[in-house]
Design a protein around this motif. Sequence first.
Motif, PDB file in Angstrom:
ATOM      1  N   MET A   1       0.854  -1.169   0.000  1.00 27.22           N
ATOM      2  CA  MET A   1       0.000   0.000   0.000  1.00 27.22           C
ATOM      3  C   MET A   1       0.905   1.239   0.000  1.00 27.22           C
ATOM      4  O   MET A   1       1.645   1.474   0.941  1.00 27.22           O
ATOM      5  N   PRO A   2       0.830   2.042  -1.074  1.00 20.95           N
ATOM      6  CA  PRO A   2       1.663   3.234  -1.127  1.00 20.95           C
ATOM      7  C   PRO A   2       1.206   4.288  -0.117  1.00 20.95           C
ATOM      8  O   PRO A   2       0.019   4.430   0.158  1.00 20.95           O
ATOM      9  N   ALA A   3       2.181   5.007   0.422  1.00 17.77           N
ATOM     10  CA  ALA A   3       1.899   6.066   1.390  1.00 17.77           C
ATOM     11  C   ALA A   3       2.852   7.226   1.154  1.00 17.77           C
ATOM     12  O   ALA A   3       3.981   7.027   0.695  1.00 17.77           O
ATOM     13  N   ARG A   4       2.382   8.424   1.460  1.00 22.18           N
ATOM     14  CA  ARG A   4       3.216   9.624   1.344  1.00 22.18           C
ATOM     15  C   ARG A   4       2.834  10.611   2.419  1.00 22.18           C
ATOM     16  O   ARG A   4       1.687  10.671   2.851  1.00 22.18           O
ATOM     17  N   THR A   5       3.806  11.411   2.800  1.00 22.19           N
ATOM     18  CA  THR A   5       3.580  12.494   3.745  1.00 22.19           C
ATOM     19  C   THR A   5       3.506  13.790   2.947  1.00 22.19           C
ATOM     20  O   THR A   5       4.285  14.000   2.026  1.00 22.19           O
ATOM     21  N   VAL A   6       2.557  14.642   3.324  1.00 21.14           N
ATOM     22  CA  VAL A   6       2.350  15.903   2.610  1.00 21.14           C
ATOM     23  C   VAL A   6       2.063  17.013   3.612  1.00 21.14           C
ATOM     24  O   VAL A   6       1.401  16.786   4.625  1.00 21.14           O
ATOM     25  N   ALA A   7       2.596  18.209   3.318  1.00 19.89           N
ATOM     26  CA  ALA A   7       2.311  19.386   4.145  1.00 19.89           C
ATOM     27  C   ALA A   7       1.043  20.058   3.610  1.00 19.89           C
ATOM     28  O   ALA A   7       0.887  20.221   2.399  1.00 19.89           O
TER      29      ALA A   7
ATOM     30  N   LEU B   1      -0.837  10.059   3.986  1.00 21.21           N
ATOM     31  CA  LEU B   1      -1.912   9.407   3.236  1.00 21.21           C
ATOM     32  C   LEU B   1      -1.461   8.027   2.820  1.00 21.21           C
ATOM     33  O   LEU B   1      -0.306   7.830   2.436  1.00 21.21           O
ATOM     34  N   SER B   2      -2.386   7.075   2.856  1.00 24.72           N
ATOM     35  CA  SER B   2      -2.153   5.717   2.350  1.00 24.72           C
ATOM     36  C   SER B   2      -3.331   5.363   1.464  1.00 24.72           C
ATOM     37  O   SER B   2      -4.480   5.683   1.796  1.00 24.72           O
ATOM     38  N   VAL B   3      -3.046   4.703   0.346  1.00 22.66           N
ATOM     39  CA  VAL B   3      -4.091   4.325  -0.602  1.00 22.66           C
ATOM     40  C   VAL B   3      -3.903   2.862  -0.955  1.00 22.66           C
ATOM     41  O   VAL B   3      -2.788   2.407  -1.200  1.00 22.66           O
ATOM     42  N   GLU B   4      -5.024   2.135  -1.006  1.00 20.12           N
ATOM     43  CA  GLU B   4      -4.984   0.713  -1.326  1.00 20.12           C
ATOM     44  C   GLU B   4      -5.948   0.426  -2.469  1.00 20.12           C
ATOM     45  O   GLU B   4      -7.089   0.882  -2.468  1.00 20.12           O
ATOM     46  N   GLY B   5      -5.472  -0.333  -3.457  1.00 17.37           N
ATOM     47  CA  GLY B   5      -6.320  -0.736  -4.576  1.00 17.37           C
ATOM     48  C   GLY B   5      -5.647  -0.499  -5.908  1.00 17.37           C
ATOM     49  O   GLY B   5      -4.532   0.029  -5.987  1.00 17.37           O
ATOM     50  N   ASP B   6      -6.323  -0.896  -6.975  1.00 15.22           N
ATOM     51  CA  ASP B   6      -5.809  -0.707  -8.327  1.00 15.22           C
ATOM     52  C   ASP B   6      -5.690   0.776  -8.640  1.00 15.22           C
ATOM     53  O   ASP B   6      -6.633   1.540  -8.430  1.00 15.22           O
ATOM     54  N   GLY B   7      -4.515   1.167  -9.124  1.00 18.32           N
ATOM     55  CA  GLY B   7      -4.277   2.570  -9.446  1.00 18.32           C
ATOM     56  C   GLY B   7      -3.949   3.422  -8.243  1.00 18.32           C
ATOM     57  O   GLY B   7      -4.049   4.652  -8.296  1.00 18.32           O
TER      58      GLY B   7
ATOM     59  N   ASP C   1      -1.160   4.323  -6.823  1.00 19.14           N
ATOM     60  CA  ASP C   1      -0.089   5.307  -6.975  1.00 19.14           C
ATOM     61  C   ASP C   1      -0.595   6.595  -7.620  1.00 19.14           C
ATOM     62  O   ASP C   1      -0.263   7.692  -7.181  1.00 19.14           O
ATOM     63  N   ALA C   2      -1.408   6.462  -8.665  1.00 17.47           N
ATOM     64  CA  ALA C   2      -1.945   7.639  -9.353  1.00 17.47           C
ATOM     65  C   ALA C   2      -2.905   8.413  -8.455  1.00 17.47           C
ATOM     66  O   ALA C   2      -2.862   9.651  -8.406  1.00 17.47           O
ATOM     67  N   VAL C   3      -3.761   7.703  -7.728  1.00 20.90           N
ATOM     68  CA  VAL C   3      -4.701   8.363  -6.816  1.00 20.90           C
ATOM     69  C   VAL C   3      -3.929   9.070  -5.710  1.00 20.90           C
ATOM     70  O   VAL C   3      -4.235  10.216  -5.358  1.00 20.90           O
ATOM     71  N   LEU C   4      -2.917   8.425  -5.178  1.00 21.45           N
ATOM     72  CA  LEU C   4      -2.105   9.029  -4.123  1.00 21.45           C
ATOM     73  C   LEU C   4      -1.458  10.316  -4.630  1.00 21.45           C
ATOM     74  O   LEU C   4      -1.489  11.345  -3.944  1.00 21.45           O
ATOM     75  N   ALA C   5      -0.899  10.275  -5.820  1.00 23.59           N
ATOM     76  CA  ALA C   5      -0.269  11.473  -6.394  1.00 23.59           C
ATOM     77  C   ALA C   5      -1.276  12.607  -6.545  1.00 23.59           C
ATOM     78  O   ALA C   5      -0.979  13.769  -6.231  1.00 23.59           O
ATOM     79  N   ASP C   6      -2.485  12.289  -7.000  1.00 24.81           N
ATOM     80  CA  ASP C   6      -3.522  13.304  -7.168  1.00 24.81           C
ATOM     81  C   ASP C   6      -3.948  13.899  -5.827  1.00 24.81           C
ATOM     82  O   ASP C   6      -4.129  15.115  -5.706  1.00 24.81           O
ATOM     83  N   LEU C   7      -4.096  13.057  -4.816  1.00 27.79           N
ATOM     84  CA  LEU C   7      -4.519  13.542  -3.498  1.00 27.79           C
ATOM     85  C   LEU C   7      -3.436  14.388  -2.841  1.00 27.79           C
ATOM     86  O   LEU C   7      -3.731  15.401  -2.206  1.00 27.79           O
ATOM     87  N   VAL C   8      -2.185  13.981  -2.995  1.00 34.37           N
ATOM     88  CA  VAL C   8      -1.074  14.769  -2.462  1.00 34.37           C
ATOM     89  C   VAL C   8      -1.054  16.145  -3.130  1.00 34.37           C
ATOM     90  O   VAL C   8      -0.932  17.173  -2.461  1.00 34.37           O
ATOM     91  N   ALA C   9      -1.187  16.171  -4.455  1.00 34.99           N
ATOM     92  CA  ALA C   9      -1.195  17.444  -5.182  1.00 34.99           C
ATOM     93  C   ALA C   9      -2.347  18.331  -4.721  1.00 34.99           C
ATOM     94  O   ALA C   9      -2.198  19.552  -4.592  1.00 34.99           O
ATOM     95  N   LEU C  10      -3.489  17.737  -4.434  1.00 35.97           N
ATOM     96  CA  LEU C  10      -4.646  18.488  -3.962  1.00 35.97           C
ATOM     97  C   LEU C  10      -4.365  19.124  -2.603  1.00 35.97           C
ATOM     98  O   LEU C  10      -4.621  20.312  -2.388  1.00 35.97           O
TER      99      LEU C  10
END
Length: 89
Positions: free
Chosen positions: A1-7, A64-70, A72-81
Amino acid sequence: MPARTVAIGSSVGLHARPAQLFVTAVQESGLAVTIGRPGGAHMDARSILGVMALGAKHAEEVELSVEGDGADAVLADLVALLERDLDSE
């Protein structure tokens, strides 16, 4: 499950309008997304009350952590938001 930290980029933090825009994007993704403070408990990001309860202020970090098909792309979009100042848009 990909995860990223965002300010948080919104000048007033992750409250009413920014939180609603974020939660709507999470719900539209159709994937399981969690949000929380780094090292802390994470909650379902589809809950507006849960997201607002974080009390994340401008420039504070959330993870943020995202699980499921796609995930990485959803995570990138949410981080950018979250990096944007949603109150000024």
